[in-house]
Design an enzyme around this catalytic site. Structure first.
Site, PDB file in Angstrom:
ATOM      1  N   GLU A   1       3.285  17.035   5.684  1.00 36.64           N
ATOM      2  CA  GLU A   1       3.525  15.991   4.691  1.00 36.64           C
ATOM      3  C   GLU A   1       3.166  16.486   3.292  1.00 36.64           C
ATOM      4  O   GLU A   1       3.866  16.193   2.316  1.00 36.64           O
ATOM      5  CB  GLU A   1       2.711  14.735   5.051  1.00 36.64           C
ATOM      6  CG  GLU A   1       3.176  13.494   4.339  1.00 36.64           C
ATOM      7  CD  GLU A   1       2.648  12.203   4.990  1.00 36.64           C
ATOM      8  OE1 GLU A   1       2.793  12.065   6.215  1.00 36.64           O
ATOM      9  OE2 GLU A   1       2.084  11.382   4.270  1.00 36.64           O
TER      10      GLU A   1
ATOM     11  N   GLU B   1       5.937  18.716   2.188  1.00 33.53           N
ATOM     12  CA  GLU B   1       7.098  17.892   1.844  1.00 33.53           C
ATOM     13  C   GLU B   1       6.885  17.237   0.476  1.00 33.53           C
ATOM     14  O   GLU B   1       7.779  17.223  -0.371  1.00 33.53           O
ATOM     15  CB  GLU B   1       7.284  16.805   2.913  1.00 33.53           C
ATOM     16  CG  GLU B   1       8.490  15.924   2.687  1.00 33.53           C
ATOM     17  CD  GLU B   1       8.560  14.756   3.680  1.00 33.53           C
ATOM     18  OE1 GLU B   1       7.572  14.520   4.406  1.00 33.53           O
ATOM     19  OE2 GLU B   1       9.605  14.086   3.714  1.00 33.53           O
TER      20      GLU B   1
ATOM     21  N   CYS C   1       2.790   7.391   8.496  1.00 32.20           N
ATOM     22  CA  CYS C   1       1.959   7.449   9.712  1.00 32.20           C
ATOM     23  C   CYS C   1       1.861   6.105  10.400  1.00 32.20           C
ATOM     24  O   CYS C   1       1.600   6.031  11.591  1.00 32.20           O
ATOM     25  CB  CYS C   1       0.538   7.875   9.385  1.00 32.20           C
ATOM     26  SG  CYS C   1       0.466   9.366   8.455  1.00 32.20           S
TER      27      CYS C   1
ATOM     28  N   SER D   1       8.209   9.607   3.803  1.00 30.29           N
ATOM     29  CA  SER D   1       8.057  10.965   4.311  1.00 30.29           C
ATOM     30  C   SER D   1       8.788  11.042   5.650  1.00 30.29           C
ATOM     31  O   SER D   1       8.735  10.105   6.444  1.00 30.29           O
ATOM     32  CB  SER D   1       6.574  11.261   4.513  1.00 30.29           C
ATOM     33  OG  SER D   1       6.436  12.362   5.387  1.00 30.29           O
TER      34      SER D   1
ATOM     35  N   LYS E   1       1.597   1.155  17.746  1.00 27.21           N
ATOM     36  CA  LYS E   1       1.858   2.483  18.302  1.00 27.21           C
ATOM     37  C   LYS E   1       2.578   2.382  19.646  1.00 27.21           C
ATOM     38  O   LYS E   1       3.270   3.293  20.061  1.00 27.21           O
ATOM     39  CB  LYS E   1       0.546   3.253  18.481  1.00 27.21           C
ATOM     40  CG  LYS E   1      -0.060   3.732  17.176  1.00 27.21           C
ATOM     41  CD  LYS E   1       0.640   4.955  16.627  1.00 27.21           C
ATOM     42  CE  LYS E   1       0.087   5.337  15.253  1.00 27.21           C
ATOM     43  NZ  LYS E   1       0.990   6.238  14.537  1.00 27.21           N
TER      44      LYS E   1
ATOM     45  N   GLU F   1       6.069   2.236  18.648  1.00 26.18           N
ATOM     46  CA  GLU F   1       6.493   3.552  18.153  1.00 26.18           C
ATOM     47  C   GLU F   1       6.800   4.492  19.309  1.00 26.18           C
ATOM     48  O   GLU F   1       7.807   5.192  19.310  1.00 26.18           O
ATOM     49  CB  GLU F   1       5.405   4.157  17.256  1.00 26.18           C
ATOM     50  CG  GLU F   1       5.798   5.498  16.667  1.00 26.18           C
ATOM     51  CD  GLU F   1       4.610   6.263  16.081  1.00 26.18           C
ATOM     52  OE1 GLU F   1       4.229   5.943  14.952  1.00 26.18           O
ATOM     53  OE2 GLU F   1       4.091   7.168  16.754  1.00 26.18           O
TER      54      GLU F   1
ATOM     55  N   GLU G   1      14.238   7.847  19.333  1.00 30.48           N
ATOM     56  CA  GLU G   1      14.300   9.118  18.611  1.00 30.48           C
ATOM     57  C   GLU G   1      13.038   9.961  18.798  1.00 30.48           C
ATOM     58  O   GLU G   1      13.034  11.143  18.493  1.00 30.48           O
ATOM     59  CB  GLU G   1      14.589   8.884  17.123  1.00 30.48           C
ATOM     60  CG  GLU G   1      13.516   8.143  16.328  1.00 30.48           C
ATOM     61  CD  GLU G   1      13.688   6.621  16.307  1.00 30.48           C
ATOM     62  OE1 GLU G   1      14.294   6.078  17.262  1.00 30.48           O
ATOM     63  OE2 GLU G   1      13.207   5.985  15.352  1.00 30.48           O
TER      64      GLU G   1
ATOM     65  N   CYS H   1      -6.419   2.002   9.835  1.00 28.93           N
ATOM     66  CA  CYS H   1      -6.416   2.000  11.303  1.00 28.93           C
ATOM     67  C   CYS H   1      -7.733   1.496  11.889  1.00 28.93           C
ATOM     68  O   CYS H   1      -7.756   0.948  12.995  1.00 28.93           O
ATOM     69  CB  CYS H   1      -6.157   3.395  11.833  1.00 28.93           C
ATOM     70  SG  CYS H   1      -4.759   4.167  11.038  1.00 28.93           S
TER      71      CYS H   1
END
Lengths: 675, 184
Positions: A282, A285, A302, A322, A361, A364, A369, A506
């Site tokens: 990251e 990037e 994230c 990102s 999560k 996710e 994908e 988190c």
């Protein structure tokens, strides 16, 4: 003299100073009296519905403490015979309509209703239930909604709309029929819920709970064919202890590693390692975008709650996210890609379990994908609470477990990976990397205090080697929305924006133990910063395992293989499934179909006008008996809106004239075909 | 022909909804008057239209649904062509309104839960008081008030409306056939 000017009031005969408290409840709590309440949370608006925090105010009668502002000289009694009776009846009435299968409830022993019934000494419920049981909503991958256990305190509703700015659930109906529900009585999995689970973290009962995957994980552990690899997220180590009587923020990394091994996991690793990897990808990037001056500001990616939120509400800003996968996803992808080579087992026999402070999560992990040919990179996600259940169920005495370390190599991490669990932590970790890259040498500091803090919206500007970086850190999606709208309007010059959906980051995730300690989040945050301090290494670029990983497996940082395994893409997303508005219906077999999107994004770009003009045209030309016209609510192509579809042909950036022209071509073709 | 009418109607109604939103300046504070105006057009509040209203006002659909379900005045289900209201206020109740209600339910195949008949011709509702206690028991069909009702008269009334509808349909069908012939 000071005492004379300080305003006071008396609570149960004791004089208490008024020091800016917003209501009597805060004062009563300051006086060390735990007044019961369901519907009061200091961060949410005052609702005053549960009628449990009642107090007797001399000269005024019985009032709700949460909704009465303090005044000097008030004389307050917190427990009188009358108040005790009112409270008992209130709780008894709630119990009457409450599904009382307490021993099998996920919140048993941690349920405010249960605790209050005990505290108030209720041994029998005199009233009969009047509600017929309703089905439990298990449609969401992250949460279970059991309306039979709802006490209508509205905490979830206010959390979702006031802190997260979403409003996926709300009160519906009236009086006796009131319930908390997603729009139109739909299921949670079919609406705009981003799975952050903050509703469940404020729910006093078991009406909203994280969805458990414990049974599935036990089955995996019992299967000798499967090699089960576990990763533990940073925030888990400062929360898990609360389930075993420890203080919020107590660091239990060593016990967690020991417990996981005892539970039967084959490899015990740390998500902080993948967080280090994320920092490198990251950070690289970000520096590239900064140098090229494009796709800025860059948002972090994230947080799965934020990513889904962005997909639903800010599809036009998705290029600014990102492309890095989250640490959880990077970890899963890497392990499963390397497994055949390093662990000498087939991909199908490797299972990855993630222990997360987060309910989103779970969603996710199910994203198509983030897997290969239908095999997910992360098979199961357990919350901190679920890990506690497994430890309890195995009979392990957590506090007596010997501390152990994580396995090498992917249990090796730096402090940069650990602070990922705090709001501001991802930003700080990236700065520790990007700062050195910009400077071309060692930075003289590690900590970036200016981006730490509790506020939900913070900004800072940091200059490294003549490059100024403008930074913003937000938590709570309502705050994220404010910043994203500024970005959309081109009104802010940030370079990097860190977004975490949950208050505090988190560490305040909905997978963490449900806490009534008002200070829990601050203590957990402190715990993670301390965990960083205790390590020798604080910068992801110093993680030798990460370096080795690139050298032996991934190739170049940000290179082709790294991109394939560690990056992802985003798609705009419906808020509500299956919603279309039929406006004209062709009769007979012969028809052409047009739909125009009226989803928020297309709507803002003027699709309503397109649709109106189209309708006029169709009617004026007498084609209304052979054309189906519908309004759709999102075609998942928001970035090129307004969108329309004519007989399967997608039209982007459409004007009424285009749509009409294309439609007429289709009608003409149909005419020819018929002849 | 009926469908064609309906589609023109829908498109027209959509324009009217846009007009209603325009008139209220797309302000969330205008939600209740907006819903009232929409219900005047559709006779009820269709789910898709509520979603559209929510999107336009930048409100969560759950909030709009909450408001729409709070007020008894708003209907979320399509009503039949004719609405039959049976008064079950104290006076009518004492004068045996329930047997009338049961007779109508029996005749139309409706019930407390399934308020609208399958052919979508009738919706049967009870109301707490119509303020016409002197005429108890009272039944209101659409805007017409019928006093001193009995189960037998109620059934006869319902059947009379049914017959009119069948006759009307036959005429419309004939007109449609003529229309088709004309077009071809």
């Amino acid at each position: 003299m000071k005492e004379l000017t300080q305003p006071t009031l008396t609570i149960d005969g004791k004089t208490v100073l008024i020091e800016g408290e917003r209501n009597l409840l805060e004062l009563v709590r300051k006086a060390e009296i735990d007044l019961p309440t369901f519907c009061y949370h200091s961060e949410l608006s005052v609702y005053g519905a549960c009628r449990l925090c009642l107090v007797q105010v001399e000269g005024r009668g019985i009032m709700g403490a949460c909704s009465t502002p303090p005044e000097p000289g008030l004389k307050i009694l917190t427990t009188t015979q009358e108040i005790r009776e009112i409270r008992r009846i209130a709780v008894e009435l709630l119990l009457a309509n409450h599904d009382q299968q307490c021993p099998t409830c996920a919140r048993s022993a941690n349920c405010q209703l249960q605790i209050l019934a005990q505290r108030l000494g209720i041994r029998k419920v005199r009233f009969k239930p009047v509600h017929a049981p309703v089905p439990i909503d298990e449609s969401s991958p992250s949460l279970v909604r059991d309306p039979n256990k709802c006490v209508l305190c509205g905490d979830c509703v206010r959390m979702c709309s006031e802190i997260q700015g979403i409003g996926a659930i709300d009160f519906a109906h009236r009086g006796h029929d009131v319930c908390v529900t997603p729009a139109f009585g739909k299921q949670l999995g079919d609406v705009e819920c981003v799975n952050c689970g903050q509703c469940a973290s404020v729910c006093p009962t078991g009406a909203l709970t994280p969805k458990s995957e414990v049974d599935e994980v036990w089955s995996l552990l019992a299967d000798p064919e499967q090699k089960v690899v576990v990763q533990v997220a940073p925030a888990v180590r400062v929360g898990l202890g609360e389930c075993f009587g420890l203080k919020p923020g107590d660091i239990t990394t060593g016990q967690i590693a020991g417990a996981l091994r005892r539970l039967g996991f084959d490899q015990v690793y740390d998500t902080s390692f993948a967080a280090d990897l994320t920092v490198i990808e990251e950070g690289t990037e970000f520096l590239k975008r900064k140098q090229e001056g494009r796709k800025l500001p860059m948002f972090t990616s994230c947080c799965p709650g934020w990513v889904k939120y962005a997909e639903q509400y800010f599809p036009d800003l998705l290029p600014n996210l990102s492309t890095c996968r989250s640490p959880q996803a990077m970890f899963g992808s890497l392990i499963k890609a390397m497994a055949p080579e390093q662990l000498k087992v087939d991909r199908k026999n490797v299972k990855v379990v993630a222990i997360m402070p987060c309910t989103a999560k779970k969603f996710e992990a199910q994203r198509p994908e983030l897997g290969v040919d239908g095999d997910p990179d992360v098979d199961h996600v357990l919350t901190t609470q679920e890990l506690a259940h497994m430890i309890q169920s195995a009979g392990l005495i957590f506090n007596s477990l010997e501390t152990e370390s994580f396995d090498m190599p992917y249990g090796f991490y730096t402090g940069a990976g650990v602070i990922f669990g705090n709001s501001g932590g991802v930003m700080e970790a990236v700065l520790r990397y990007a700062g050195e890259k910009l400077k071309g040498g060692k930075l003289d500091r590690i900590d970036f205090q200016e981006i730490r803090g509790e506020s939900g919206m913070r900004e800072a500007s940091i200059t490294v080697d003549n490059t100024e970086l403008k930074l913003a850190v937000v938590h709570g999606l309502r705050n994220a929305r404010v910043v994203a709208e500024q970005v959309r309007a081109g009104k802010c010059g940030y370079d990097l924006i860190e977004v975490m959906a949950c208050p505090g980051g988190c560490i305040g995730g909905a997978g963490q133990p449900v806490s009534t300690n008002h200070n829990a989040r601050a203590l957990r945050t402190k715990g993670l910063y301390e965990a960083d301090k205790m390590l020798q290494l604080h910068k992801s670029q110093d993680n030798v395992v990460v370096t080795e990983c690139y050298a032996k497996f991934l190739g170049d940082i940000g290179g082709e293989k790294a991109h394939h395994l560690l990056h992802t893409s985003y798609q705009s997303r419906h808020r509500i499934v299956d919603e279309v508005l039929p406006l004209m219906q062709a009769r007979g077999s012969r028809k052409n179909k047009v739909s125009v999107c009226l989803g928020t994004n297309c709507y803002l770009k003027g699709s309503q006008e397109v649709l109106k003009t189209l309708l006029y045209h169709v009617q004026a030309t007498g084609l209304d008996n052979q054309i189906d016209v519908r309004a759709a609510f999102c075609m998942d192509e928001c970035e090129c809106g307004p969108n329309a579809i004519v007989d399967g042909e997608h039209i982007h950036d459409c004007l009424a004239a285009n749509v009409i022209e294309i439609l007429e071509n289709h009608v003409e073709n149909e005419d020819k075909r018929e002849k | 022909m009926a469908t064609a009418h309906l589609t023109v109607d829908r498109a027209e109604k959509f324009r009217i909804v846009c007009g209603i939103l325009d008139r209220h300046g797309y302000r969330p504070s205008g939600l209740i008057p907006i819903l009232q105006a929409i219900q005047r057009e559709y006779q009820y509040l269709p789910e898709e239209v509520l979603t559209f209203v929510a999107t336009s006002l930048d409100l969560p659909p759950a909030r709009v649904f909450g408001v729409a379900t709070f007020y008894a005045h708003f209907a979320l289900e399509q009503k039949g062509k004719h609405v039959i209201r049976i008064c079950d206020g104290t006076a009518c109740h004492v004068k045996q309104s329930l047997p009338i209600l049961n007779a109508i339910h029996g005749e139309l195949g409706t019930s407390e839960k399934q308020k609208t008949s399958i052919d979508a011709l009738f919706t049967v509702e009870t109301v707490a008081c119509l303020g016409a206690c002197g005429l108890a028991p009272v039944v209101v069909v659409d805007e017409q008030v019928y006093g001193g009702m009995t189960p037998e008269r109620a059934v006869a009334l319902v059947n009379e409306i049914k017959m009119q509808e069948i006759a009307g349909d036959a005429q419309a069908a004939a007109a449609a056939v003529n229309g088709e012939l004309h077009v071809h």
